[in-house]
Design an enzyme around this catalytic site. Structure first.
Site: not given
Length: 169
Positions: A12, A87, A95
């Site tokens: 998250c 989240c 990423c």
């Protein structure tokens, strides 16, 4: 019976509550089958006290810490099999490239740390997030991962992320 241990990384943004709780929970409930980690895209550097208390309540002994997801994108990092964002912000972020090309899924959980109010209201928010994670982790634990191929695993994990959405409203 498979002896393979699956490495799971929960992400998250702040790595202070939801991902930390998921890490502790999966390490306790999935002991011997899973090794869970957590990290954040912009780690807060602190773990929410109520999250740490809930982790201890199920017997998690390891020190919890808020850390960057960069720790898991290095060549010497443990190979991650599954990445789960908990989240909505982290799900939309770009990423790092994870070594091992893990299966990814999104399990959106409302942020208990964002709840303002009395101690009782804050505790209730953490308890709700904890129970939502618990139901999803129970479903993960029920999957025959050693029998599923990559695509089937990803489909099942993503379906787990959708299960609560129908019940939340």
């Amino acid at each position: 019976m498979s002896t393979r241990i699956f490495n799971v990384l929960f992400l998250c943004t702040g790595n202070s509550a939801r991902s930390v709780m998921a890490e502790a929970m999966l390490n306790v409930l999935g002991e011997g089958r899973f090794h869970a980690f957590s990290a954040g895209s912009f780690p807060s550097g602190t773990v929410q006290p109520i999250a740490a208390e809930l982790a201890r309540s199920i017997g998690y002994q390891e020190p919890l810490r808020s850390k960057s997801w960069d720790e898991f994108a290095r060549p010497d990092s443990p190979p991650i099999d599954i990445v789960i964002t908990v989240c909505d912000n982290a799900a939309g972020e770009v990423c790092p490239i994870w070594p091992g090309h893990p299966v990814t899924a999104h399990w959106g959980i409302p942020d208990p740390a964002a709840v303002q109010g009395s101690e009782q209201e804050r505790r209730h928010a953490f308890q709700s997030a904890w129970m939502m994670l618990r139901r999803r982790i129970d479903l993960l634990l029920a999957l025959p991962l050693d029998k599923l191929d990559r695509l089937a695993t990803q489909r099942e994990l993503r379906a787990i992320g959708e299960t609560e959405r129908a019940h939340e409203h």
